[in-house]
Design a protein around this motif. Structure first.
Motif, short mmCIF file in Angstrom:
data_model
loop_
_atom_site.label_atom_id
_atom_site.label_comp_id
_atom_site.label_asym_id
_atom_site.label_seq_id
_atom_site.Cartn_x
_atom_site.Cartn_y
_atom_site.Cartn_z
N ALA A 1 34.58 39.08 13.02
CA ALA A 1 35.27 38.09 13.86
C ALA A 1 34.60 36.72 13.73
N ASN A 2 33.28 36.70 13.74
CA ASN A 2 32.54 35.44 13.58
C ASN A 2 32.78 34.84 12.20
N VAL B 1 31.56 50.51 13.87
CA VAL B 1 30.28 49.85 14.15
C VAL B 1 30.60 48.53 14.85
N VAL B 2 30.28 48.45 16.13
CA VAL B 2 30.68 47.29 16.94
C VAL B 2 30.09 45.99 16.38
N SER B 3 28.84 46.04 15.93
CA SER B 3 28.21 44.82 15.40
C SER B 3 28.95 44.31 14.17
N SER C 1 39.34 45.73 13.55
CA SER C 1 38.75 45.40 14.85
C SER C 1 38.32 43.94 14.92
N GLY C 2 37.70 43.45 13.83
CA GLY C 2 37.27 42.05 13.80
C GLY C 2 38.43 41.08 13.88
N ILE C 3 39.52 41.41 13.17
CA ILE C 3 40.72 40.55 13.20
C ILE C 3 41.34 40.55 14.59
N LYS C 4 41.47 41.73 15.20
CA LYS C 4 42.01 41.81 16.55
C LYS C 4 41.17 40.99 17.53
N ARG C 5 39.86 41.10 17.38
CA ARG C 5 38.95 40.39 18.28
C ARG C 5 39.12 38.88 18.15
N GLU C 6 39.20 38.38 16.89
CA GLU C 6 39.28 36.94 16.67
C GLU C 6 40.64 36.38 17.07
N LEU C 7 41.70 37.17 16.92
CA LEU C 7 43.04 36.70 17.29
C LEU C 7 43.16 36.40 18.78
N LYS C 8 42.34 37.09 19.59
CA LYS C 8 42.40 36.84 21.04
C LYS C 8 42.01 35.41 21.38
N SER C 9 41.04 34.87 20.64
CA SER C 9 40.59 33.51 20.91
C SER C 9 41.21 32.49 19.97
N SER C 10 41.76 32.96 18.84
CA SER C 10 42.36 32.05 17.86
C SER C 10 43.72 32.60 17.41
N PRO C 11 44.72 32.59 18.28
CA PRO C 11 46.03 33.15 17.94
C PRO C 11 46.71 32.43 16.77
#
Length: 408
Positions: free
Chosen positions: A79-80, A71-73, A131-141
Motif C-alpha cells: 500500500a505504501n 503477511v500484514v506487513s 490486500s495492499g491495493i484494497k488498503r490504498e484504495l480506501k485513502s486514494s480512490p
C-alpha cells in the motif's frame, strides 16, 4: 488422496464465501498453456477490489489450503509502495475461477471473458497485492482505474489448483540484496552507495552481483554493493528508511562524499589496505591472511568513522585533525592477531558479523589509535572478556566431547 465428505463440505462452504456479487467482464488474450487454457488481461484496481476477497484463514481437515496466510506487513508495504509514488509496477496475479464464459472475438486469440457472479474466484497467487491495493484504495480512490495484469484459470479441483501455487513459487530465484541495490534507483541509500562504489578508490573493488564477500570468497572483488550500503548507514548513523530524508539533500551528500573520500585515503596509510586498493584483483591468499576483506571489518571501520565524526562535532572543530591516525599503519590486521578473538572471531577462527562484533572491534581500534570511545562503548571491553571466557569454556567442552568419542 481422496477428499472425505467432511473435506468436501468444508471446501464447499469456503468456496461459497468467495462467490462474487455481480458478473464482471474483461477483454483478454487466451491460449494453451501446458494442459490448460488460460486468459491474461488487465484488471482495474477498482474491479479487482470489488470482485475479489482475501481467502479466509481457514484450513480443511486435510490441511489443504487455497492460499498462504496473509503477511500484514507485506500488505502495508505494498500500500505504501502504491501511495508513495506514481512509478509502481507489479507481476501478474493468478486467479482461479469456478467458471469462465469466453467469447472469441476474431480468428486470433482475443476473447471477451465473463466471470459469473455465482462462481467462486480467488487469487491463488497475489494475496499481498490484493490486500495492499484494497488498503490504498480506501485513502486514494482515484487509483481505481490503474491496472494490474491477471491470469485467469478455470478450476480443476483443489489439488490441481493448489499445484499452480507451488509451481509458480517454488522454482523462481529471488535476486540477492546487492542485485536489488544495483537495480533500484528509488531508494536514496542505493543511489548514494553506487556513487561511493564508483569512486576512484573503490571502482572495480565492489561486487554488484554477490550478496556478501567473506575472507573465504574466491571473487576478485573486495566487498559487495550490499555491504557498502551497510558501511554508509553505519557511518552516517542512518537506516535504509531514514536515509530517504537524511541523505536526500545534495549538500549532505556532498559532505559525506567528501568525508568518505578523505577517510578512504587515510585508511590507505596502512600498507595492507593500500596494497589491496591498488591491486587489480583480490587474491585468495590475501583474503585468508587478513581481516580486511571481511564484512565485519568493513562495518567496524564504518563505526570508527562515525566515532571520528562525533568527536569532531563534540570538540567544536570544523575539520578532522588526522594526526592520531599515524598509528593506523602499524596495526596488525592479520588473522593471527589474537585481539580479534572474542571481538570479531570465535575460537574456531570463524568471523562473526553482529552489532556486538562491530563495537568490540572498533573498541580495539580506538584503543590502538588513542581515540576516545563514546560512553555507550565504555563497557564493551568487559563484554569482550566475558565472550572470551565463554569461548574457552566451549572449546574445553568440545575437546572433552571429542576425546570421549575417540575413546568409544
Amino acid at each position: 488422496m481422496q477428499l472425505s465428505q467432511q473435506d468436501i463440505k468444508e471446501l464447499d462452504g469456503l468456496y461459497k464465501q468467495l462467490n462474487g456479487t455481480t458478473d464482471f467482464t474483461l477483454f483478454a488474450v487466451g491460449g494453451k498453456e501446458g494442459d490448460r487454457f488460460t486468459y491474461v488481461a488487465k484488471i482495474p484496481f477498482g474491479v479487482l477490489a470489488e470482485q475479489y476477497d482475501l481467502v479466509p484463514d481457514a484450513e480443511l481437515s486435510t490441511n489443504l489450503k487455497l492460499q498462504r496466510d496473509l503477511v500484514v506487513s507485506r500488505s502495508r508495504n505494498i500500500a505504501n509502495y502504491i501511495g508513495s509514488n506514481g512509478d509502481f509496477i507489479f507481476p501478474e496475479l493468478i486467479s482461479i475461477s469456478e467458471s469462465i464464459i469466453a467469447e472469441q472475438l476474431n480468428a486470433g486469440n482475443v476473447f471477451k471473458i465473463t466471470i459469473p457472479s455465482d462462481a467462486f474466484r480467488y487469487l491463488v497467487d497475489g494475496q499481498g497485492r490484493l490486500s495492499g491495493i484494497k488498503r490504498e484504495l480506501k485513502s486514494s480512490p482515484e487509483l481505481a482505474e490503474h491496472c494490474i495484469d491477471i491470469k485467469f484459470i478455470v478450476s480443476e479441483g483443489i489439488k490441481r489448483d493448489t499445484q499452480i501455487f507451488a509451481d509458480v513459487n517454488q522454482t523462481p530465484i529471488s535476486p540477492n540484496k546487492s542485485q536489488c541495490v544495483a537495480m533500484d534507483n528509488r531508494m536514496v541509500i542505493n543511489r548514494f552507495a553506487k556513487v561511493v562504489s564508483e569512486s576512484t578508490v573503490l571502482k572495480s573493488k565492489i561486487d554488484f552481483t554477490k550478496a556478501s564477500v567473506t575472507n573465504s570468497s574466491n571473487t576478485g572483488k573486495l566487498w559487495t554493493l550490499n555491504q557498502m550500503v551497510s558501511f554508509i548507514t553505519i557511518l552516517t548513523g542512518t537506516t535504509n528508511k531514514s536515509s530517504q530524508e537524511k541523505l536526500a539533500d545534495e549538500a549532505t551528500q556532498k559532505y559525506w562524499l567528501g568525508f568518505i573520500s578523505r577517510y578512504l585515503e587515510k585508511l590507505q596509510m596502512h600498507p595492507g589496505i593500500k596494497a589491496i586498493f591498488n591491486a587489480d584483483e583480490i587474491s585468495a591468499e590475501f583474503r585468508s591472511q587478513t581481516v580486511i576483506g571481511t564484512s565485519v571489518f568493513l562495518k567496524s571501520v564504518a563505526l570508527l568513522g562515525k566515532i571520528i565524526v562525533m568527536n569532531v562535532v563534540d570538540s567544536g572543530q570544523k575539520q578532522v585533525d588526522w594526526s592520531f591516525f599515524d598509528k593506523w599503519a602499524s596495526l596488525d590486521l592479520s588473522v593471527d592477531n589474537k585481539e580479534w578473538l572474542g571481538r570479531c572471531m570465535n575460537y574456531r577462527g570463524r568471523f562473526e558479523d553482529k552489532a556486538f562484533n562491530h563495537k568490540a572491534t572498533v573498541s580495539y581500534l580506538c584503543e590502538q589509535l588513542g581515540l576516545q570511545v563514546p560512553k555507550e562503548l565504555e563497557s564493551i571491553e568487559e563484554e569482550v572478556l566475558m565472550a572470551r571466557a565463554q569461548m574457552l569454556k566451549a572449546k574445553r567442552e568440545e575437546a572433552k566431547q571429542l576425546a570421549k568419542e575417540e575413546a568409544q
